[in-house]
Design a protein around this motif. Structure first.
Motif, PDB file in Angstrom:
ATOM      1  N   SER A 155      -2.310  27.919  71.427  1.00  0.00           N
ATOM      2  CA  SER A 155      -1.950  28.297  72.868  1.00  0.00           C
ATOM      3  C   SER A 155      -0.329  28.150  72.885  1.00  0.00           C
ATOM      4  CB  SER A 155      -2.693  27.105  73.462  1.00  0.00           C
ATOM      5  OG  SER A 155      -2.387  25.962  73.005  1.00  0.00           O
ATOM      6  N   PRO A 156      -0.139  29.672  72.699  1.00  0.00           N
ATOM      7  CA  PRO A 156       1.702  29.419  72.676  1.00  0.00           C
ATOM      8  C   PRO A 156       2.358  28.885  74.014  1.00  0.00           C
ATOM      9  CG  PRO A 156       0.471  31.702  72.897  1.00  0.00           C
ATOM     10  CD  PRO A 156      -0.614  30.667  72.682  1.00  0.00           C
ATOM     11  N   MET A 157       1.824  28.821  74.974  1.00  0.00           N
ATOM     12  CA  MET A 157       2.409  28.330  76.308  1.00  0.00           C
ATOM     13  C   MET A 157       2.256  26.793  76.562  1.00  0.00           C
ATOM     14  SD  MET A 157       4.392  30.587  77.599  1.00  0.00           S
ATOM     15  CE  MET A 157       4.904  29.742  78.873  1.00  0.00           C
ATOM     16  N   SER A 158       1.689  26.134  75.436  1.00  0.00           N
ATOM     17  CA  SER A 158       1.511  24.654  75.623  1.00  0.00           C
ATOM     18  C   SER A 158       2.714  23.865  75.707  1.00  0.00           C
ATOM     19  CB  SER A 158       0.483  24.117  74.771  1.00  0.00           C
ATOM     20  OG  SER A 158       1.197  24.304  73.379  1.00  0.00           O
ATOM     21  N   ASN A 159       3.755  24.275  74.890  1.00  0.00           N
ATOM     22  CA  ASN A 159       5.012  23.526  75.174  1.00  0.00           C
ATOM     23  C   ASN A 159       5.621  23.668  76.621  1.00  0.00           C
ATOM     24  OD1 ASN A 159       7.518  22.660  74.857  1.00  0.00           O
ATOM     25  ND2 ASN A 159       7.969  23.489  72.535  1.00  0.00           N
ATOM     26  N   PRO A 160       5.988  22.444  77.091  1.00  0.00           N
ATOM     27  CA  PRO A 160       6.387  22.434  78.454  1.00  0.00           C
ATOM     28  C   PRO A 160       7.861  23.215  78.546  1.00  0.00           C
ATOM     29  CG  PRO A 160       6.058  20.207  77.791  1.00  0.00           C
ATOM     30  CD  PRO A 160       5.620  21.062  76.686  1.00  0.00           C
ATOM     31  N   LYS A 161       8.498  23.073  77.349  1.00  0.00           N
ATOM     32  CA  LYS A 161       9.686  23.652  77.569  1.00  0.00           C
ATOM     33  C   LYS A 161       9.751  25.363  77.680  1.00  0.00           C
ATOM     34  CE  LYS A 161      13.689  20.962  76.256  1.00  0.00           C
ATOM     35  NZ  LYS A 161      13.918  20.082  75.007  1.00  0.00           N
ATOM     36  N   ASP A 162       8.803  25.807  76.899  1.00  0.00           N
ATOM     37  CA  ASP A 162       8.543  27.377  77.133  1.00  0.00           C
ATOM     38  C   ASP A 162       7.897  27.689  78.583  1.00  0.00           C
ATOM     39  OD1 ASP A 162       9.053  27.580  74.353  1.00  0.00           O
ATOM     40  OD2 ASP A 162       7.159  27.782  73.618  1.00  0.00           O
ATOM     41  N   LYS A 163       7.187  26.930  79.059  1.00  0.00           N
ATOM     42  CA  LYS A 163       6.462  27.205  80.371  1.00  0.00           C
ATOM     43  C   LYS A 163       7.520  27.253  81.480  1.00  0.00           C
ATOM     44  CE  LYS A 163       2.311  25.780  82.745  1.00  0.00           C
ATOM     45  NZ  LYS A 163       2.195  24.514  83.669  1.00  0.00           N
ATOM     46  N   GLU A 164       8.597  26.185  81.314  1.00  0.00           N
ATOM     47  CA  GLU A 164       9.744  25.977  82.213  1.00  0.00           C
ATOM     48  C   GLU A 164      10.484  27.493  82.181  1.00  0.00           C
ATOM     49  OE1 GLU A 164      13.016  23.118  82.004  1.00  0.00           O
ATOM     50  OE2 GLU A 164      11.212  21.863  81.866  1.00  0.00           O
ATOM     51  N   LEU A 165      10.908  27.625  80.835  1.00  0.00           N
ATOM     52  CA  LEU A 165      11.495  28.969  80.561  1.00  0.00           C
ATOM     53  C   LEU A 165      10.887  30.300  81.362  1.00  0.00           C
ATOM     54  CD1 LEU A 165      14.302  30.106  78.852  1.00  0.00           C
ATOM     55  CD2 LEU A 165      12.227  31.192  78.128  1.00  0.00           C
ATOM     56  N   VAL A 166       9.770  30.185  81.264  1.00  0.00           N
ATOM     57  CA  VAL A 166       9.059  31.408  81.745  1.00  0.00           C
ATOM     58  C   VAL A 166       8.975  31.382  83.252  1.00  0.00           C
ATOM     59  CG1 VAL A 166       6.669  32.622  82.041  1.00  0.00           C
ATOM     60  CG2 VAL A 166       7.496  31.955  79.763  1.00  0.00           C
ATOM     61  N   GLU A 167       8.845  30.222  83.856  1.00  0.00           N
ATOM     62  CA  GLU A 167       8.798  29.876  85.352  1.00  0.00           C
ATOM     63  C   GLU A 167      10.345  30.245  85.777  1.00  0.00           C
ATOM     64  OE1 GLU A 167       5.285  26.616  85.374  1.00  0.00           O
ATOM     65  OE2 GLU A 167       7.131  25.994  85.856  1.00  0.00           O
ATOM     66  N   GLN A 168      11.185  29.636  84.982  1.00  0.00           N
ATOM     67  CA  GLN A 168      12.376  29.949  85.515  1.00  0.00           C
ATOM     68  C   GLN A 168      12.909  31.509  85.561  1.00  0.00           C
ATOM     69  OE1 GLN A 168      14.706  27.524  86.479  1.00  0.00           O
ATOM     70  NE2 GLN A 168      16.048  29.501  87.166  1.00  0.00           N
ATOM     71  N   LEU A 169      12.552  32.289  84.424  1.00  0.00           N
ATOM     72  CA  LEU A 169      12.590  33.587  84.709  1.00  0.00           C
ATOM     73  C   LEU A 169      11.974  34.289  85.952  1.00  0.00           C
ATOM     74  CD1 LEU A 169      12.462  34.527  80.910  1.00  0.00           C
ATOM     75  CD2 LEU A 169      14.308  35.046  82.312  1.00  0.00           C
ATOM     76  N   GLU A 170      10.567  33.829  86.299  1.00  0.00           N
ATOM     77  CA  GLU A 170      10.043  34.367  87.202  1.00  0.00           C
ATOM     78  C   GLU A 170      11.001  34.112  88.695  1.00  0.00           C
ATOM     79  OE1 GLU A 170       7.342  35.834  86.570  1.00  0.00           O
ATOM     80  OE2 GLU A 170       7.396  36.568  88.562  1.00  0.00           O
ATOM     81  N   LYS A 171      11.653  32.966  88.876  1.00  0.00           N
ATOM     82  CA  LYS A 171      12.480  32.816  90.086  1.00  0.00           C
ATOM     83  C   LYS A 171      13.498  33.722  89.828  1.00  0.00           C
ATOM     84  CE  LYS A 171      11.514  27.736  90.536  1.00  0.00           C
ATOM     85  NZ  LYS A 171      11.755  26.502  90.109  1.00  0.00           N
ATOM     86  N   THR A 172      14.354  34.042  88.594  1.00  0.00           N
ATOM     87  CA  THR A 172      15.390  34.918  88.440  1.00  0.00           C
ATOM     88  C   THR A 172      14.801  36.203  88.908  1.00  0.00           C
ATOM     89  OG1 THR A 172      15.985  33.561  86.509  1.00  0.00           O
ATOM     90  CG2 THR A 172      16.951  35.739  86.648  1.00  0.00           C
ATOM     91  N   ILE A 173      13.736  36.664  88.448  1.00  0.00           N
ATOM     92  CA  ILE A 173      13.189  37.950  88.868  1.00  0.00           C
ATOM     93  C   ILE A 173      13.219  38.063  90.736  1.00  0.00           C
ATOM     94  CG2 ILE A 173      11.115  39.473  89.037  1.00  0.00           C
ATOM     95  CD1 ILE A 173      10.841  38.736  85.975  1.00  0.00           C
ATOM     96  N   ASP A 174      12.715  37.167  91.063  1.00  0.00           N
ATOM     97  CA  ASP A 174      12.504  37.220  92.463  1.00  0.00           C
ATOM     98  C   ASP A 174      13.686  37.235  93.148  1.00  0.00           C
ATOM     99  OD1 ASP A 174       9.903  36.536  92.680  1.00  0.00           O
ATOM    100  OD2 ASP A 174      10.061  34.547  93.016  1.00  0.00           O
ATOM    101  N   SER A 175      15.040  36.537  92.680  1.00  0.00           N
ATOM    102  CA  SER A 175      16.244  36.571  93.323  1.00  0.00           C
ATOM    103  C   SER A 175      16.905  38.064  92.944  1.00  0.00           C
ATOM    104  CB  SER A 175      17.223  35.427  92.851  1.00  0.00           C
ATOM    105  OG  SER A 175      17.297  35.656  91.728  1.00  0.00           O
ATOM    106  N   ILE A 176      16.776  38.684  91.916  1.00  0.00           N
ATOM    107  CA  ILE A 176      17.168  40.009  91.563  1.00  0.00           C
ATOM    108  C   ILE A 176      16.375  40.947  92.432  1.00  0.00           C
ATOM    109  CG2 ILE A 176      17.156  41.720  90.001  1.00  0.00           C
ATOM    110  CD1 ILE A 176      17.103  39.632  87.526  1.00  0.00           C
ATOM    111  N   GLU A 177      15.159  40.831  92.784  1.00  0.00           N
ATOM    112  CA  GLU A 177      14.382  41.569  93.802  1.00  0.00           C
ATOM    113  C   GLU A 177      15.063  41.438  95.296  1.00  0.00           C
ATOM    114  OE1 GLU A 177      10.382  40.372  93.048  1.00  0.00           O
ATOM    115  OE2 GLU A 177      10.082  42.081  91.709  1.00  0.00           O
ATOM    116  N   GLN A 178      15.591  40.221  95.658  1.00  0.00           N
ATOM    117  CA  GLN A 178      16.168  40.098  96.921  1.00  0.00           C
ATOM    118  C   GLN A 178      17.563  40.762  97.061  1.00  0.00           C
ATOM    119  OE1 GLN A 178      14.472  38.627  99.382  1.00  0.00           O
ATOM    120  NE2 GLN A 178      12.638  38.381  97.802  1.00  0.00           N
ATOM    121  N   GLU A 179      18.270  40.708  95.651  1.00  0.00           N
ATOM    122  CA  GLU A 179      19.598  41.150  95.764  1.00  0.00           C
ATOM    123  C   GLU A 179      20.036  42.522  96.534  1.00  0.00           C
ATOM    124  OE1 GLU A 179      20.914  41.829  91.663  1.00  0.00           O
ATOM    125  OE2 GLU A 179      21.048  39.996  91.281  1.00  0.00           O
TER     126      GLU A 179
END
Ligand SMILES: NC(=O)c1ccc[n+]([C@@H]2O[C@H](COP(=O)([O-])OP(=O)(O)OC[C@H]3O[C@@H](n4cnc5c(N)ncnc54)[C@H](OP(=O)(O)O)[C@@H]3O)[C@@H](O)[C@H]2O)c1
Length: 283
Positions: A155-179
């Protein structure tokens, strides 16, 4: 401050930035022929503030008059885009050091076309940034577990750090969409005499600096003020005073109460077309 607009609402504010004496004279034939707003550091400071991230428009002669000392004009560097109206070729006119943001256009329509290109380029960049983020996200989702136990590697996303990174990128995408495109849809007209004449009927606001002196030039700023259509939004005396303690100039901001009756289709496409003939005033 105006919010940048999207393609669906491509309307521009059109403001005239000008200096004159109390009778409206715009030149002083006894001095150098630099624009009057160019002669006072306090006015130039205000110009730099107003011009920040706006679209600047001026006639070819005014641009040439500024070139003798272009370095002092922060706005020449800070304004998002500067358009110089001319029938001449841009490569003969625009200084090499200005070519990244000063453009020669031979008709006012050039501004609108340019704006469209700018928006398209901005959208393309936005798409590229989001695609890049999605790719990193997907790569991490597929990445085999390196630090976890054998079971975790299923289960590739079981590492909390990986999960965190993917979530962080989701926030980055949200803010790019608002630019938003970092340019205000406001055209600030800096003159000269011919440009003020051409643009006065389309102006939505005027920043006027009334200089308390008498100038000798013939040309006057077009008569425009009447209480039905215009209001004064702000009035301020200069900080700098003459030897008797009087202000050197007074700045006045005029704003049109409603949208101008006249409009250029490429500036106000959201308004109805111009009436063919306006009724003449009754005698
Ligand atoms: N008081 C103030 O606030 C203020 C501000 C600025 C300037 N000024 C004064 O104004 C004077 C300069 O004014 P000006 O009327 O002589 O010159 P200008 O307006 O600066 O430039 C006129 C030139 O702009 C181009 N142009 C204008 N309308 C155009 C259009 N619709 N399509 C294509 N090109 C167009 C033409 O260039 P080409 O000839 O190259 O085709 C035209 O010769 C100077 O004395 C300056 O000191 C005063």
């Amino acid at each position: 401050m105006n919010e940048p607009v999207s393609k669906k609402d491509p309307s521009f504010e059109i403001t005239l930035f000008t200096a004159m004496d109390q009778t409206g004279r715009m030149r002083n034939s006894q001095e150098s022929d630099r624009p009057l707003w160019d002669n006072n550091p306090e006015i130039i400071k205000e110009l730099n503030r107003i011009a920040f991230r706006k679209i600047i428009l001026m006639g070819r002669k005014t641009y040439e008059l500024l070139l003798h000392d272009a370095t002092k004009h922060v706005f020449l560097n800070d304004a998002a885009i500067i358009f110089v109206l001319t029938k001449k070729r841009g490569d003969e006119l625009i200084k090499k050091e200005h070519t990244s943001h000063v453009y020669a256009i031979n008709a006012l329509e050039g501004i609108r076309n340019f704006w469209w290109l700018l928006e398209e380029a901005f959208e393309e960049k936005r798409r590229q940034k989001i695609t890049a983020c999605r790719k990193v996200q997907n790569d991490w989702r597929k990445k085999p577990e390196t630090t976890g136990t054998k079971e975790n590697s299923e289960s590739p996303m079981s590492n909390p750090k990986d999960k965190e990174l993917v979530e962080q990128l989701e926030k980055t995408i949200d803010s790019i969409e608002q630019e938003k495109i970092p340019i205000q849809p406001e055209i600030v007209v800096l003159g000269g005499v011919s440009l003020y004449q051409e643009m006065i009927d389309y102006a939505t606001a005027i920043y006027a600096f009334l200089i308390h002196a008498e100038f000798t030039g013939e040309e006057k700023f077009p008569l425009f003020f009447n209480e039905q259509d215009w209001e004064i939004k702000g009035e301020m005396d200069s900080k700098e005073k003459d030897s008797n303690g009087y202000p050197l100039f007074t700045s006045i901001t005029y704003r049109r109460k409603a949208q101008p009756e006249k409009h250029l289709p490429f500036f106000r496409p959201d308004l109805p077309p111009l009436p063919v003939e306006k009724e003449k005033s009754k005698k």
